[in-house]
Design an enzyme around this catalytic site. Structure first.
Site, PDB file in Angstrom:
ATOM      1  N   THR A  22       4.427 107.758  49.268  1.00 10.62           N
ATOM      2  CA  THR A  22       3.742 106.462  49.114  1.00 10.62           C
ATOM      3  C   THR A  22       3.373 105.883  50.469  1.00 10.62           C
ATOM      4  OG1 THR A  22       5.883 105.358  49.085  1.00 10.62           O
ATOM      5  CG2 THR A  22       4.933 105.907  46.945  1.00 10.62           C
ATOM      6  N   SER A 262      10.970  99.895  57.102  1.00  7.85           N
ATOM      7  CA  SER A 262      10.136 100.152  55.939  1.00  7.85           C
ATOM      8  C   SER A 262       8.880 100.831  56.439  1.00  7.85           C
ATOM      9  CB  SER A 262       9.771  98.853  55.235  1.00  7.85           C
ATOM     10  OG  SER A 262       8.755  98.216  55.962  1.00  7.85           O
ATOM     11  N   LYS A 263       8.051 101.227  55.479  1.00  5.60           N
ATOM     12  CA  LYS A 263       6.821 101.915  55.869  1.00  5.60           C
ATOM     13  C   LYS A 263       5.929 100.962  56.671  1.00  5.60           C
ATOM     14  CE  LYS A 263       7.389 105.636  52.712  1.00  5.60           C
ATOM     15  NZ  LYS A 263       7.684 106.009  51.366  1.00  5.60           N
ATOM     16  N   ARG A 264       6.245  99.682  56.669  1.00  3.99           N
ATOM     17  CA  ARG A 264       5.447  98.722  57.436  1.00  3.99           C
ATOM     18  C   ARG A 264       5.886  98.597  58.903  1.00  3.99           C
ATOM     19  NH1 ARG A 264       5.906  96.679  52.365  1.00  3.99           N
ATOM     20  NH2 ARG A 264       7.870  95.687  52.889  1.00  3.99           N
TER      21      ARG A 264
END
Ligand code: GLU
Length: 322
Positions: A22, A262-264
């Site tokens: 994702t 996180s992916k952020r």
């Protein structure tokens, strides 16, 4: 003496890395990947790459390809799995395993412990007790038929429904290799949980249990955010008559503000790591964070074989990055 320091041969570990495609991986994801890979490889076992693309909206094949490329860049190779479905226990993409999950859903249905639920998210939120401040949503059994599971089976609704699994008021206890003895009460800490969503998507809990069991996984290494899911998974193993793996939950890597990566967190994403560091620097950093080496120095995964001992890992829930 710890397991890995002794000269006694260890049982070969079948490990796995099970990313959800994702987004691009970050340092936290590859921390899990490296430690799981080392555990499997130094025991003479094997390592599986399973693509957990159950969520059709958020999963993208391009992210899966990028995950493979990032793992290979680091020097982490797999024996089974991946997008080309290498191995005998495939498919290794969860999106292609629907028939297998259907079969196991049938088995659960035959236990008489599943029931249809038509609650919307708003319905469920409206029943939450205000003290549940940890954000966990515990389903209060609104659609559970009276007297369930001993009463009559629930009639199937004429609109889309979620399939839920009834849980008893029972405490499940297990030993985690890092965090020691863990207990959760299924009714109080989890509630009746979803096996299949109303839109047909399979729930993570069912898929992960079925896949780990059918793929012969003996050791699950993952972030300690999933500690709470383990009781649900052990309950499923029991109902389905499958053998559970051993669990190694790892501390979560957190940014300097103390928030879980996180992916952020773009500065620690693989994109940035690859732009500014070599694979050896990246691997060396993880090894040092995990307590495998005393100083931070460049290394390949192969050079670290033999150094992993779960005993040296920090026991805290978090590892804070400077
Ligand atoms: N697919 C999950 C994730 O990426 C991991 C699940 C697991 O390791 O059990 O967070």
């Amino acid at each position: 003496m710890s397991e890995t320091q002794s000269n006694k041969p260890q049982q070969p570990v079948v490990g796995r890395f099970a990313p959800s495609p994702t987004g691009r991986m970050h340092l936290g994801n590859i921390f899990t990947a490296l430690l799981s890979w080392l555990s499997a490889r130094q025991s003479g076992g094997k390592w599986i790459l399973r693509i957990e693309d159950l969520d059709p909206q958020r999963s993208k094949p391009d992210y899966a390809r990028q995950i493979e490329d990032d793992l290979l860049w680091l020097g982490l190779d797999w024996d089974e799995g991946g997008l080309d479905d290498r191995g005998l226990n495939g498919p290794y993409r969860q999106s292609r395993r629907g028939e297998i999950y259907s079969d196991y859903l049938e088995r659960l249905n035959r236990t008489g412990l599943t029931y249809p639920c038509t609650c919307t998210r708003a319905d469920i939120m409206a029943t939450q007790a205000p003290h549940q401040s940890d954000g966990r949503i515990i389903y209060q059994g609104t659609c559970r038929p009276d007297g369930f599971p001993d009463g009559n089976a629930a009639p199937l609704p004429d609109r889309p429904y979620t399939t839920r699994l009834y849980v008893p008021d029972e405490t499940i206890t297990f030993t985690d290799r890092i965090f020691g003895s863990q207990s959760s009460n299924l009714a109080h800490d989890c509630g009746d949980f979803v096996i299949r969503r109303a839109d047909g998507a399979w729930a993570y809990q069912l898929a992960v249990v079925v896949d780990d069991a059918l793929m012969g996984v003996t050791e699950v290494v993952r972030g300690c955010d999933l500690l709470l899911s383990t009781a649900q998974q052990l309950y499923l193993y029991r109902l389905l008559g499958l053998e559970a793996p051993r669990y190694v939950h790892l501390p979560l890597l957190c940014n300097s503000a103390g928030q879980r990566l996180s992916k952020r967190d773009s500065s620690l994403s693989m994109e940035e790591l690859r732009r500014h560091h070599s694979p050896e620097e990246t691997v060396g950093r993880i090894a040092w964070l995990a307590g495998l080496t005393e100083t931070e120095r460049p290394s390949t995964p192969t050079e670290l074989l033999g150094l992993l001992s779960w005993d040296t890992l920090p026991r805290s829930q978090q590892i804070r990055l400077q």
